[in-house]
Design a protein around this motif. Structure first.
Motif: not given
Lengths: 417, 417
Positions: B271-297
């Protein structure tokens, strides 16, 4: 000259490795003006290798083998071709000495089978292996040319590019080289593009015009055979101009670069900076843009506001815009406009680009999968909003949405440059 | 049953694209206990496609085609096979309706050629295309089985895995099936993994243990042939447990899911939530995570702070931390810690994950390409920082950095669950 590539290896037939060698060799042969009509993959089996040789001889002047030159009992290519041609195997002395000296210098016991890597078919030109032990062969017999290359790409590539091409030129004589140019398009599908160009495609055979699609983008390859680069360029320029007349507003590059690289170039040329606010694409647009080397000069950063609360917290969008009776909701043109405007303000960039929509697999806010709103905030004008309907998997919708947003920005930059 | 794969497409013979479809199909057929003896690539040419069919018929019971089902005049596979078998082309009505409705819903004019994608060879079983428009065919004629699949991998794979395999099972009958299990690993390279397991790999042949690497992750495929799933599972369980004993802390899944999906599952379970702050990866981590269906929870959002000014503006990191004499700089463990902590605070999530480093191609702040700092902010503890050194292209460094950060978070979640 017609060529056939035969890749030998059971691991290819089991799907354990990808046949990148065939791709590399096809490219190299095309650049030399040699047409490849077939690629074949056959397992480590002498009878079936023989059968593949027999067939290839009937339809090609040049047969390029890759794989099956190693030391193990599964490596059968040379023996199979020698048997097929009824020629003896001989020892290539320099290779044998190299093999022996490598084993003795490393203090490793050399097993007998390693000597097999110095085998050649009698009458062959040796093709030196700079990156490994197995020597290659270039051979002409009964009017057919045979080239035998190792399987590991790091051995195959330098052998083909170096001694392989030298030998090929000696047997192929002067050929017309193939010159190609890639034109890249955005904001148009492969079949629409072809439809618009169909008369041109049908009317001409030189240069050839071949459309193809890849990773959310569409490309056209123009190809012409010519003896000089200058002559080729004149022909390619002429066809490019005809295409430009018809679909110029979609033609974003005259080389194989992604759309985001073209956008970065235009931003750089005009000294302007970009930021992004993404919902449904989850950071993909930022990821594409920052994957362009040197993009930190033009892309300052952005936010991924995946939930309503984040749109509120990170961008200051009022909750009344996002939720409640009568609210436009997160997936709306007015929210797209606000996201673009706010990220532009908060980052101090010239352009702010936003994406909000439904990537799927299920609908959201009662809105259908594939509905995407794109916002573009820009200097001295109200934000532009574009609403599009995309199809495909979640991943494809995200990619197409990000590319569509980049295309809208590209148009904005081109129109105002 | 013996199979042959025929990939149709001039772009393959020109080396413009890699024949990954043949690899995928070979794997899938091997898993069904069907032997592939040859793979052939032929261009978009009716006569040569016909010649390839003739040959394949002489040496295979099953011919699997991929490519050439699209809307353009270069797409010849169906017409060529229909002509070869002397069967008429018929319209698959549900596909035609789907094509028409997609074009009309998008308000795009449908060009006539798009109708070709609803063509079938008379007597075929239709193979539904979940990801595109062209319908596939399963057909038995004169004792030979034919399967026609589209060329784009994102259409071909679901068609083969779904309706394709169902149809194949109906015609192939009982075979000793190959049962496989994929184990996925993170935080370890392919050769290290193989080294640690080498005794196990050498000592046993059933199940086979095959390591492979893909997209920044490492996997092992365990395979065993068996007539029952129960018998196979018992063998696979035994080997999996032996592997788990040796490299368990890297084993994040017993199925083929990406690391980000395993992370989302663990977050969801707790029941825990995640956020990200990216520099060198430019959004790739967020992109990978949000590509998992239902990850908005579980993933609320994040920031891409590509420049120092953005780290200051969007995360409130003092400029004195980032620039000036004696400052740690943007690429430092203390900045990674601050980024993670600040994005966690600003989003109100349980975990904040950060990445700052040098993706290349050139060094930055005098720090070398491949140096990456990962920060993980977490409830009730100071943030953890991990410093890693990666190699490879810019794209590979970004991917490996994002995957490394996800692995660190995964360890954190597993240790505290």
């Amino acid at each position: 000259m017609r060529a056939e590539i035969i890749a030998v290896g059971t691991e290819l037939l089991l799907g354990q490795i990808v046949n990148t060698n065939a791709t590399y060799l096809s490219q190299g042969l095309a650049e030399m003006g040699i047409d490849v009509y077939f690629q074949t993959v056959v397992g480590d089996n002498a009878a079936r290798i023989s059968q593949a040789i027999e067939l290839a001889r009937s339809r090609a002047d040049l047969i390029v083998f890759t794989g099956g030159l190693g030391p193990t009992q599964d490596d059968l290519t040379k023996d199979a071709l020698a048997a097929y041609l009824n020629r003896p195997i001989v020892i290539h002395q320099p290779s044998m000495e190299k093999i022996e000296s490598i084993f003795s210098s490393r203090g490793i016991h050399m097993v007998e089978s390693n000597r097999r890597q110095a085998h050649m078919i009698e009458g062959s030109v040796p093709l030196k292996n700079e990156a490994g032990l197995a020597v290659g062969d270039g051979l002409t017999a009964d009017g057919t040319h045979y080239m035998l290359l190792p399987g590991p790409p790091r051995e195959m590539k330098p052998m083909f590019d170096g001694p392989g091409k030298t030998w090929l030129r000696s047997v192929a004589g002067d050929t017309h080289r193939l010159f190609s140019r890639i034109l890249k398009f955005a904001g148009i599908g492969e079949s629409s593009l072809e439809q618009k160009l169909i008369d041109l495609i049908d009317a001409q055979s030189d240069p050839t015009i071949a459309p193809y699609a890849n990773e959310g983008e569409v490309a056209i390859r123009l190809s012409t055979k010519s003896q000089s680069e200058q002559e080729a360029n004149a022909k390619l320029d002429r066809t490019e101009e005809q295409i430009n007349q018809i679909v110029g507003k979609h033609l974003y590059a005259r080389e194989d670069i992604p759309l985001e690289a073209a956008v970065i170039r235009l931003l750089r040329a005009s000294g302007r900076k970009l930021s992004s606010a993404e919902s449904c694409t989850g950071g993909l647009l930022a990821e594409l843009v920052t994957n362009v080397p040197g993009s930190s000069g033009e892309f300052v950063g952005g936010v991924v506001t995946y939930t309503n609360m984040m749109k509120h917290k990170l961008l200051g969008i009022p909750m009344s815009q996002l939720e409640g009776t009568g609210a436009p909701g997160a997936i709306s043109d007015s929210t797209a406009a606000l996201m673009a405007e706010r990220v532009r303000e908060r980052t101090g960039s010239d352009f702010g680009i936003s994406l909000t929509g439904v990537a799927g697999p299920s609908e959201s806010e009662g809105k259908p999968v594939g509905l995407v709103h794109i916002g573009i905030a820009r200097p001295g004008m109200p934000p532009a909003v574009h609403t599009i309907h995309l199809s495909g998997s979640r991943e494809m919708i995200r990619l197409r949405a990000a590319k569509s947003a980049l295309y809208r920005l590209w148009l904005e930059l081109v129109d105002n440059s």
